[in-house]
Design a protein around this motif. Structure first.
Motif, PDB file in Angstrom:
ATOM      1  N   ASP A  25     -77.106   8.361  11.885  1.00 34.21           N
ATOM      2  CA  ASP A  25     -78.375   8.947  12.334  1.00 34.21           C
ATOM      3  C   ASP A  25     -79.480   8.754  11.299  1.00 34.21           C
ATOM      4  N   THR A  26     -79.150   8.913  10.026  1.00 37.79           N
ATOM      5  CA  THR A  26     -80.143   8.764   8.966  1.00 37.79           C
ATOM      6  C   THR A  26     -80.653   7.330   8.898  1.00 37.79           C
ATOM      7  N   LYS A  55     -82.928   6.758  11.850  1.00 39.48           N
ATOM      8  CA  LYS A  55     -84.150   7.569  11.744  1.00 39.48           C
ATOM      9  C   LYS A  55     -85.221   6.777  11.008  1.00 39.48           C
ATOM     10  N   TYR A  56     -84.853   6.096   9.936  1.00 40.55           N
ATOM     11  CA  TYR A  56     -85.823   5.337   9.151  1.00 40.55           C
ATOM     12  C   TYR A  56     -86.008   3.923   9.696  1.00 40.55           C
ATOM     13  N   THR A 111     -88.851   3.169  12.567  1.00 39.17           N
ATOM     14  CA  THR A 111     -90.285   3.411  12.416  1.00 39.17           C
ATOM     15  C   THR A 111     -91.139   2.159  12.559  1.00 39.17           C
TER      16      THR A 111
END
Length: 94
Positions: free
Chosen positions: A13-14, A17-18, A21
């Motif tokens: 997930d981390t 998440k980045y 973008t």
């Protein structure tokens, strides 16, 4: 779900998440890598990310396929190395 499974989900997930973008949601650009390292691993990378030369070296070292981005496998390799270094500092239980 076990703690190990939760940890694996958190890592996945981390990363996304980045990675999500910019237009390429499967890799980390230099800017995304800088943000992830600063926000999620600040104790280890915080100061280095403010030095453009150091950040370029980190990206180059992680980017094993030389495409200018960090994919999930390259990211996991970095996390594995950091975890192994941290493990050496933790006293072993008897």
């Amino acid at each position: 779900m076990s703690k190990l499974q939760q940890g694996m989900d958190m890592i996945i997930d981390t990363f996304y998440k980045y990675a999500g973008t910019d237009k390429d949601k499967s890799t980390l650009s230099k800017a995304e890598l800088k943000e992830l390292l600063t926000k999620e691993l600040g104790e280890y990378f915080g100061g280095l990310c403010n030095d453009p030369e150091a950040l370029n070296k980190i990206l180059k070292d992680l980017d094993t396929n030389a495409d200018g981005k960090v994919d999930f496998q390259e990211f996991i390799t970095m996390l594995t190395c950091i975890t192994m270094m941290c493990n050496k500092k933790v006293p072993k239980k008897k």
